[in-house]
Design a protein around this motif. Structure first.
Motif, PDB file in Angstrom:
ATOM      1  N   ARG A  87       0.843  -1.207   0.000  1.00 28.01           N
ATOM      2  CA  ARG A  87       0.000   0.000   0.000  1.00 28.01           C
ATOM      3  C   ARG A  87       0.873   1.248   0.000  1.00 28.01           C
ATOM      4  NH1 ARG A  87       2.070   2.576   4.256  1.00 28.01           N
ATOM      5  NH2 ARG A  87       1.432   1.895   6.297  1.00 28.01           N
ATOM      6  N   ALA A 100       0.271   5.182   1.432  1.00 27.67           N
ATOM      7  CA  ALA A 100      -0.704   5.828   2.330  1.00 27.67           C
ATOM      8  C   ALA A 100      -0.376   7.303   2.543  1.00 27.67           C
ATOM      9  CB  ALA A 100      -0.714   5.069   3.664  1.00 27.67           C
ATOM     10  N   PRO A 101      -0.583   8.142   1.515  1.00 26.71           N
ATOM     11  CA  PRO A 101      -0.211   9.552   1.671  1.00 26.71           C
ATOM     12  C   PRO A 101      -1.137  10.343   2.595  1.00 26.71           C
ATOM     13  CG  PRO A 101      -1.356   9.231  -0.410  1.00 26.71           C
ATOM     14  CD  PRO A 101      -1.179   7.862   0.197  1.00 26.71           C
ATOM     15  N   THR A 102      -0.548  11.307   3.288  1.00 32.31           N
ATOM     16  CA  THR A 102      -1.329  12.289   4.048  1.00 32.31           C
ATOM     17  C   THR A 102      -1.513  13.475   3.111  1.00 32.31           C
ATOM     18  OG1 THR A 102      -0.320  11.568   6.100  1.00 32.31           O
ATOM     19  CG2 THR A 102      -1.326  13.753   6.114  1.00 32.31           C
ATOM     20  N   GLU A 124      -4.667   9.172   4.050  1.00 33.74           N
ATOM     21  CA  GLU A 124      -4.574   9.355   5.507  1.00 33.74           C
ATOM     22  C   GLU A 124      -4.984  10.783   5.873  1.00 33.74           C
ATOM     23  OE1 GLU A 124      -0.981   7.400   7.066  1.00 33.74           O
ATOM     24  OE2 GLU A 124      -2.251   5.617   6.873  1.00 33.74           O
ATOM     25  N   TYR A 158      -2.739   8.718  14.224  1.00 32.03           N
ATOM     26  CA  TYR A 158      -2.117   7.971  13.123  1.00 32.03           C
ATOM     27  C   TYR A 158      -1.738   6.548  13.537  1.00 32.03           C
ATOM     28  CZ  TYR A 158       1.932   6.301  10.551  1.00 32.03           C
ATOM     29  OH  TYR A 158       2.817   5.494   9.894  1.00 32.03           O
ATOM     30  N   VAL A 184      -3.314   3.501  11.430  1.00 30.02           N
ATOM     31  CA  VAL A 184      -2.473   2.780  10.473  1.00 30.02           C
ATOM     32  C   VAL A 184      -2.404   1.285  10.828  1.00 30.02           C
ATOM     33  CG1 VAL A 184      -0.187   3.049  11.534  1.00 30.02           C
ATOM     34  CG2 VAL A 184      -0.392   3.157   9.097  1.00 30.02           C
ATOM     35  N   ARG A 193       7.600   2.643   3.218  1.00 30.38           N
ATOM     36  CA  ARG A 193       7.405   4.063   3.555  1.00 30.38           C
ATOM     37  C   ARG A 193       8.748   4.670   3.931  1.00 30.38           C
ATOM     38  NH1 ARG A 193       4.035   2.671   9.084  1.00 30.38           N
ATOM     39  NH2 ARG A 193       5.739   1.698  10.190  1.00 30.38           N
ATOM     40  N   LEU A 199       9.523   6.981   9.588  1.00 32.69           N
ATOM     41  CA  LEU A 199       8.504   6.234  10.351  1.00 32.69           C
ATOM     42  C   LEU A 199       9.037   4.945  10.977  1.00 32.69           C
ATOM     43  CD1 LEU A 199       5.504   7.012   8.026  1.00 32.69           C
ATOM     44  CD2 LEU A 199       5.768   7.713  10.406  1.00 32.69           C
TER      45      LEU A 199
HETATM   46  N1  GLU Z   1       0.665   9.049   5.918  1.00 37.76           N
HETATM   47  C1  GLU Z   1       2.067   8.946   6.145  1.00 37.76           C
HETATM   48  C2  GLU Z   1       2.798   9.991   5.325  1.00 37.76           C
HETATM   49  O1  GLU Z   1       2.248  10.517   4.366  1.00 37.76           O
HETATM   50  C3  GLU Z   1       2.611   7.581   5.804  1.00 37.76           C
HETATM   51  C4  GLU Z   1       2.101   6.557   6.721  1.00 37.76           C
HETATM   52  C5  GLU Z   1       2.564   5.141   6.437  1.00 37.76           C
HETATM   53  O2  GLU Z   1       2.975   4.845   5.311  1.00 37.76           O
HETATM   54  O3  GLU Z   1       2.456   4.344   7.358  1.00 37.76           O
HETATM   55  O4  GLU Z   1       3.923  10.289   5.644  1.00 37.76           O
END
Ligand code: GLU
Length: 317
Positions: free
Chosen positions: A19, A21-23, A55, A197, A201, A215, A219
Protein backbone atom coordinates in the motif's frame (compact mmCIF):
# COMPACT_ATOMS: atom_id res chain seq x y z
CA UNK A 1 9.58 -8.34 34.61
CA UNK A 2 10.56 -7.50 31.08
CA UNK A 3 8.77 -9.38 28.36
CA UNK A 4 10.41 -10.03 25.05
CA UNK A 5 8.83 -10.53 21.74
CA UNK A 6 10.00 -11.08 18.26
CA UNK A 7 7.13 -10.97 15.83
CA UNK A 8 7.40 -13.27 12.92
CA UNK A 9 7.10 -11.00 9.93
CA UNK A 10 9.05 -13.05 7.46
CA UNK A 11 7.42 -16.30 6.34
CA UNK A 12 4.70 -15.47 3.86
CA UNK A 13 2.40 -17.65 1.89
CA UNK A 14 -0.23 -14.96 1.38
CA UNK A 15 -0.62 -13.00 -1.86
CA UNK A 16 1.60 -9.93 -1.51
CA UNK A 17 -0.45 -6.85 -0.64
CA UNK A 18 1.28 -3.48 -0.56
CA UNK A 19 0.00 0.00 0.00
CA UNK A 20 0.87 3.66 -0.35
CA UNK A 21 -0.70 5.83 2.33
CA UNK A 22 -0.21 9.55 1.67
CA UNK A 23 -1.33 12.29 4.05
CA UNK A 24 -2.93 14.84 1.72
CA UNK A 25 -1.59 17.94 3.47
CA UNK A 26 0.26 19.21 0.41
CA UNK A 27 1.62 18.18 -2.97
CA UNK A 28 3.40 14.90 -3.57
CA UNK A 29 7.13 15.33 -3.82
CA UNK A 30 9.67 13.17 -5.59
CA UNK A 31 10.33 11.13 -2.42
CA UNK A 32 6.62 10.30 -2.10
CA UNK A 33 6.29 9.21 -5.72
CA UNK A 34 9.42 7.08 -5.37
CA UNK A 35 7.96 5.48 -2.24
CA UNK A 36 4.69 4.73 -4.08
CA UNK A 37 6.68 3.33 -7.01
CA UNK A 38 8.73 0.98 -4.79
CA UNK A 39 5.62 -0.17 -2.91
CA UNK A 40 3.95 -0.89 -6.25
CA UNK A 41 6.91 -2.68 -7.85
CA UNK A 42 7.56 -4.81 -4.80
CA UNK A 43 4.11 -6.41 -4.89
CA UNK A 44 3.43 -6.29 -8.63
CA UNK A 45 6.72 -8.03 -9.44
CA UNK A 46 5.33 -10.99 -7.45
CA UNK A 47 1.77 -10.90 -8.80
CA UNK A 48 0.41 -9.04 -5.79
CA UNK A 49 -2.08 -6.29 -5.08
CA UNK A 50 -1.38 -2.58 -4.64
CA UNK A 51 -3.64 -0.39 -2.49
CA UNK A 52 -3.85 3.34 -1.88
CA UNK A 53 -5.11 4.77 1.40
CA UNK A 54 -5.73 8.46 1.99
CA UNK A 55 -4.57 9.35 5.51
CA UNK A 56 -6.84 12.37 5.98
CA UNK A 57 -7.56 11.89 9.68
CA UNK A 58 -7.03 15.58 10.25
CA UNK A 59 -9.69 17.07 7.97
CA UNK A 60 -8.53 20.63 8.63
CA UNK A 61 -5.00 19.96 7.35
CA UNK A 62 -6.20 17.67 4.56
CA UNK A 63 -8.61 19.21 2.04
CA UNK A 64 -10.34 16.73 -0.28
CA UNK A 65 -9.00 18.53 -3.38
CA UNK A 66 -5.46 17.85 -2.25
CA UNK A 67 -6.17 14.11 -1.95
CA UNK A 68 -7.75 14.06 -5.40
CA UNK A 69 -4.68 15.76 -6.85
CA UNK A 70 -2.47 13.11 -5.27
CA UNK A 71 -4.59 10.35 -6.79
CA UNK A 72 -4.40 12.09 -10.19
CA UNK A 73 -0.60 12.38 -10.06
CA UNK A 74 -0.21 8.74 -9.00
CA UNK A 75 -2.65 7.76 -11.76
CA UNK A 76 -0.57 9.62 -14.36
CA UNK A 77 2.33 7.32 -13.47
CA UNK A 78 0.06 4.26 -13.64
CA UNK A 79 0.23 3.81 -9.86
CA UNK A 80 -3.41 2.94 -9.36
CA UNK A 81 -5.07 1.17 -6.48
CA UNK A 82 -6.46 -2.30 -7.19
CA UNK A 83 -9.34 -1.49 -4.84
CA UNK A 84 -11.29 1.70 -4.14
CA UNK A 85 -8.93 3.78 -1.99
CA UNK A 86 -9.72 3.92 1.73
CA UNK A 87 -10.22 7.36 3.24
CA UNK A 88 -9.34 7.39 6.92
CA UNK A 89 -11.75 10.28 7.59
CA UNK A 90 -14.60 7.85 6.87
CA UNK A 91 -13.40 5.11 9.19
CA UNK A 92 -13.91 6.45 12.73
CA UNK A 93 -16.35 3.60 13.51
CA UNK A 94 -13.70 1.00 12.74
CA UNK A 95 -11.16 2.80 14.95
CA UNK A 96 -13.74 3.21 17.74
CA UNK A 97 -14.31 -0.56 17.81
CA UNK A 98 -10.57 -1.09 18.33
CA UNK A 99 -10.46 1.62 21.01
CA UNK A 100 -13.21 -0.37 22.78
CA UNK A 101 -11.19 -3.55 22.49
CA UNK A 102 -8.20 -1.84 24.12
CA UNK A 103 -10.49 -0.45 26.82
CA UNK A 104 -11.79 -3.94 27.61
CA UNK A 105 -8.20 -5.03 28.07
CA UNK A 106 -7.80 -2.17 30.59
CA UNK A 107 -5.12 -0.48 28.49
CA UNK A 108 -6.72 2.90 27.75
CA UNK A 109 -6.56 5.95 30.02
CA UNK A 110 -7.25 9.69 29.65
CA UNK A 111 -4.28 12.04 29.76
CA UNK A 112 -4.64 15.67 30.79
CA UNK A 113 -1.01 16.74 30.47
CA UNK A 114 -0.28 20.04 28.74
CA UNK A 115 2.35 20.43 26.02
CA UNK A 116 4.64 22.18 28.49
CA UNK A 117 4.34 19.29 30.97
CA UNK A 118 5.07 16.75 28.24
CA UNK A 119 8.14 18.58 27.02
CA UNK A 120 9.66 18.99 30.48
CA UNK A 121 13.44 19.02 30.31
CA UNK A 122 13.90 15.53 31.76
CA UNK A 123 11.54 13.80 29.28
CA UNK A 124 13.50 11.50 26.92
CA UNK A 125 13.05 12.52 23.27
CA UNK A 126 11.79 10.33 20.46
CA UNK A 127 13.26 10.34 16.93
CA UNK A 128 10.03 11.78 15.54
CA UNK A 129 10.23 14.92 17.71
CA UNK A 130 7.86 13.60 20.39
CA UNK A 131 8.78 12.63 23.94
CA UNK A 132 8.57 9.38 25.88
CA UNK A 133 5.51 9.94 28.06
CA UNK A 134 6.17 9.68 31.79
CA UNK A 135 2.90 7.82 32.42
CA UNK A 136 1.81 10.27 35.12
CA UNK A 137 -1.91 10.19 34.17
CA UNK A 138 -1.92 6.38 34.21
CA UNK A 139 -2.16 6.59 38.00
CA UNK A 140 -5.22 8.91 38.10
CA UNK A 141 -8.27 7.43 39.83
CA UNK A 142 -11.66 7.53 38.04
CA UNK A 143 -12.77 10.36 40.36
CA UNK A 144 -9.65 12.43 39.76
CA UNK A 145 -10.01 11.97 36.00
CA UNK A 146 -13.69 13.01 36.17
CA UNK A 147 -12.71 16.13 38.13
CA UNK A 148 -10.01 17.09 35.63
CA UNK A 149 -12.38 16.52 32.70
CA UNK A 150 -14.45 19.48 33.91
CA UNK A 151 -11.74 21.92 32.84
CA UNK A 152 -9.73 20.09 30.18
CA UNK A 153 -10.54 17.65 27.41
CA UNK A 154 -8.16 14.70 27.67
CA UNK A 155 -6.50 12.72 24.91
CA UNK A 156 -6.50 8.93 25.23
CA UNK A 157 -3.34 6.93 25.69
CA UNK A 158 -2.67 3.23 25.54
CA UNK A 159 -0.51 1.72 28.28
CA UNK A 160 2.40 -0.16 26.75
CA UNK A 161 4.16 -3.10 28.44
CA UNK A 162 7.85 -3.24 29.34
CA UNK A 163 8.52 -5.30 26.24
CA UNK A 164 11.18 -5.45 23.57
CA UNK A 165 9.91 -5.60 20.02
CA UNK A 166 12.39 -7.04 17.56
CA UNK A 167 11.95 -6.98 13.83
CA UNK A 168 13.89 -7.09 10.61
CA UNK A 169 13.37 -4.17 8.28
CA UNK A 170 13.97 -5.06 4.62
CA UNK A 171 16.30 -2.07 4.27
CA UNK A 172 17.43 -0.95 7.73
CA UNK A 173 18.05 -4.51 8.98
CA UNK A 174 17.55 -5.88 12.52
CA UNK A 175 16.03 -3.46 15.00
CA UNK A 176 14.84 -3.64 18.61
CA UNK A 177 12.79 -1.15 20.59
CA UNK A 178 11.69 -1.34 24.19
CA UNK A 179 8.13 -0.04 24.16
CA UNK A 180 8.09 1.29 27.72
CA UNK A 181 11.50 2.98 27.65
CA UNK A 182 11.90 4.08 24.05
CA UNK A 183 8.31 4.84 23.11
CA UNK A 184 6.11 5.15 26.21
CA UNK A 185 2.32 5.15 26.47
CA UNK A 186 1.23 6.72 23.21
CA UNK A 187 -1.85 8.64 22.05
CA UNK A 188 -4.59 6.72 20.27
CA UNK A 189 -7.15 9.54 20.20
CA UNK A 190 -6.45 13.24 20.36
CA UNK A 191 -8.31 15.57 22.71
CA UNK A 192 -10.37 16.87 19.76
CA UNK A 193 -11.65 13.32 19.16
CA UNK A 194 -9.55 12.62 16.05
CA UNK A 195 -8.01 9.14 16.08
CA UNK A 196 -4.23 9.13 16.05
CA UNK A 197 -2.12 7.97 13.12
CA UNK A 198 -0.58 5.08 15.10
CA UNK A 199 -3.94 3.45 15.83
CA UNK A 200 -5.45 4.14 12.39
CA UNK A 201 -2.47 2.78 10.47
CA UNK A 202 -2.30 -0.43 12.54
CA UNK A 203 -6.03 -1.04 12.08
CA UNK A 204 -6.06 -0.22 8.36
CA UNK A 205 -2.97 -2.24 7.48
CA UNK A 206 -4.49 -5.14 9.43
CA UNK A 207 -8.00 -4.86 7.95
CA UNK A 208 -6.60 -4.58 4.41
CA UNK A 209 -4.42 -7.64 5.05
CA UNK A 210 -1.34 -5.71 3.99
CA UNK A 211 1.69 -8.01 3.83
CA UNK A 212 4.30 -5.30 3.31
CA UNK A 213 4.63 -1.69 4.32
CA UNK A 214 6.92 0.53 2.25
CA UNK A 215 7.41 4.06 3.56
CA UNK A 216 9.98 6.67 4.53
CA UNK A 217 12.65 6.01 7.15
CA UNK A 218 11.15 8.78 9.29
CA UNK A 219 8.50 6.23 10.35
CA UNK A 220 10.95 3.54 11.42
CA UNK A 221 10.57 4.34 15.12
CA UNK A 222 6.74 4.10 14.84
CA UNK A 223 6.95 0.52 13.61
CA UNK A 224 7.28 -1.38 16.94
CA UNK A 225 4.17 0.25 18.44
CA UNK A 226 2.20 -0.48 15.27
CA UNK A 227 3.39 -4.10 15.32
CA UNK A 228 2.39 -4.39 18.95
CA UNK A 229 -1.09 -2.96 18.29
CA UNK A 230 -1.57 -5.21 15.26
CA UNK A 231 -0.76 -8.31 17.23
CA UNK A 232 -3.10 -7.21 20.06
CA UNK A 233 -5.86 -6.89 17.46
CA UNK A 234 -5.05 -10.34 16.08
CA UNK A 235 -3.70 -9.20 12.70
CA UNK A 236 -0.69 -10.74 11.01
CA UNK A 237 2.21 -8.31 11.18
CA UNK A 238 3.50 -7.25 7.72
CA UNK A 239 7.06 -6.95 6.49
CA UNK A 240 8.57 -3.46 6.53
CA UNK A 241 10.77 -1.58 4.07
CA UNK A 242 11.73 1.89 5.23
CA UNK A 243 13.27 3.71 2.32
CA UNK A 244 16.20 6.01 3.08
CA UNK A 245 16.25 9.77 2.86
CA UNK A 246 15.81 11.17 -0.67
CA UNK A 247 18.42 13.89 -1.40
CA UNK A 248 19.37 16.29 -4.20
CA UNK A 249 22.31 15.36 -6.49
CA UNK A 250 24.75 16.91 -4.00
CA UNK A 251 23.43 14.76 -1.15
CA UNK A 252 21.49 17.54 0.59
CA UNK A 253 18.06 16.96 2.08
CA UNK A 254 15.43 18.17 -0.41
CA UNK A 255 13.84 21.52 0.27
CA UNK A 256 10.07 21.54 0.01
CA UNK A 257 10.02 23.43 -3.32
CA UNK A 258 12.59 21.16 -4.99
CA UNK A 259 10.68 18.09 -3.95
CA UNK A 260 7.40 19.40 -5.38
CA UNK A 261 8.98 19.74 -8.81
CA UNK A 262 7.89 16.27 -9.84
CA UNK A 263 4.23 17.30 -9.98
CA UNK A 264 5.03 20.36 -12.10
CA UNK A 265 7.32 18.34 -14.36
CA UNK A 266 4.53 15.97 -15.23
CA UNK A 267 2.92 18.73 -17.27
CA UNK A 268 6.03 19.18 -19.45
CA UNK A 269 7.50 15.70 -19.48
CA UNK A 270 6.27 12.16 -20.08
CA UNK A 271 5.54 9.89 -17.11
CA UNK A 272 8.04 7.36 -18.57
CA UNK A 273 10.77 10.02 -18.56
CA UNK A 274 10.15 10.79 -14.88
CA UNK A 275 9.74 7.12 -13.95
CA UNK A 276 13.12 6.49 -15.55
CA UNK A 277 14.74 9.20 -13.42
CA UNK A 278 13.12 7.90 -10.22
CA UNK A 279 14.04 4.28 -10.99
CA UNK A 280 17.60 5.36 -11.79
CA UNK A 281 17.78 7.23 -8.47
CA UNK A 282 16.67 4.05 -6.69
CA UNK A 283 19.33 2.09 -8.59
CA UNK A 284 16.71 -0.14 -10.23
CA UNK A 285 17.90 0.70 -13.76
CA UNK A 286 21.47 1.48 -14.88
CA UNK A 287 20.78 4.70 -16.82
CA UNK A 288 18.53 7.76 -16.50
CA UNK A 289 16.34 6.87 -19.49
CA UNK A 290 12.57 6.66 -20.08
CA UNK A 291 11.06 3.40 -18.93
CA UNK A 292 7.54 2.00 -18.59
CA UNK A 293 6.00 0.76 -15.38
CA UNK A 294 5.58 -2.73 -16.84
CA UNK A 295 9.27 -2.92 -17.79
CA UNK A 296 10.24 -1.90 -14.25
CA UNK A 297 7.87 -4.48 -12.80
CA UNK A 298 9.56 -7.32 -14.68
CA UNK A 299 12.94 -6.79 -13.16
CA UNK A 300 12.47 -5.45 -9.63
CA UNK A 301 14.56 -6.49 -6.65
CA UNK A 302 14.95 -4.80 -3.24
CA UNK A 303 18.62 -5.81 -3.34
CA UNK A 304 19.32 -2.96 -5.77
CA UNK A 305 17.78 -0.20 -3.64
CA UNK A 306 20.35 1.95 -1.74
CA UNK A 307 20.43 1.43 2.04
CA UNK A 308 21.52 4.82 3.33
CA UNK A 309 20.33 7.56 0.99
CA UNK A 310 18.81 8.02 -2.45
CA UNK A 311 20.25 10.78 -4.64
CA UNK A 312 17.89 12.27 -7.21
CA UNK A 313 19.51 12.89 -10.61
CA UNK A 314 19.83 16.42 -12.02
CA UNK A 315 17.01 15.62 -14.45
CA UNK A 316 14.53 15.73 -11.54
CA UNK A 317 15.76 19.04 -10.12
N1 GLU B 1 0.66 9.05 5.92
C1 GLU B 1 2.07 8.95 6.15
C2 GLU B 1 2.80 9.99 5.32
O1 GLU B 1 2.25 10.52 4.37
C3 GLU B 1 2.61 7.58 5.80
C4 GLU B 1 2.10 6.56 6.72
C5 GLU B 1 2.56 5.14 6.44
O2 GLU B 1 2.97 4.85 5.31
O3 GLU B 1 2.46 4.34 7.36
O4 GLU B 1 3.92 10.29 5.64
Amino acid sequence: MKEQDSYSNSERVRTPVGRFAPTPSGELHAGNVLCALLAYLSVKSRGGKFLIRIEDLDSVRCPTCSAQKILDVLGAFGLESDETPLWQSERSCVYRAKEELLRRKGLVYPCFCTRAQLHAAEAPRLDDGGVVYSGVCRALSKDMAAEKSKTRKPCLRVAVPDMEIKFRDGIAGELTQNLAHECGDFIIRRSDGVYAYQLAVAVDDGESEVTEVVRGADLLSSTPRQMWLMSLFGYTVPEYYHIPLVCDPAGRKLSKSEGDGITRRLAASSPERLLGSLAYAANIIPADEPVSLSELTKDFSWKKVPRTRILLPQSLM
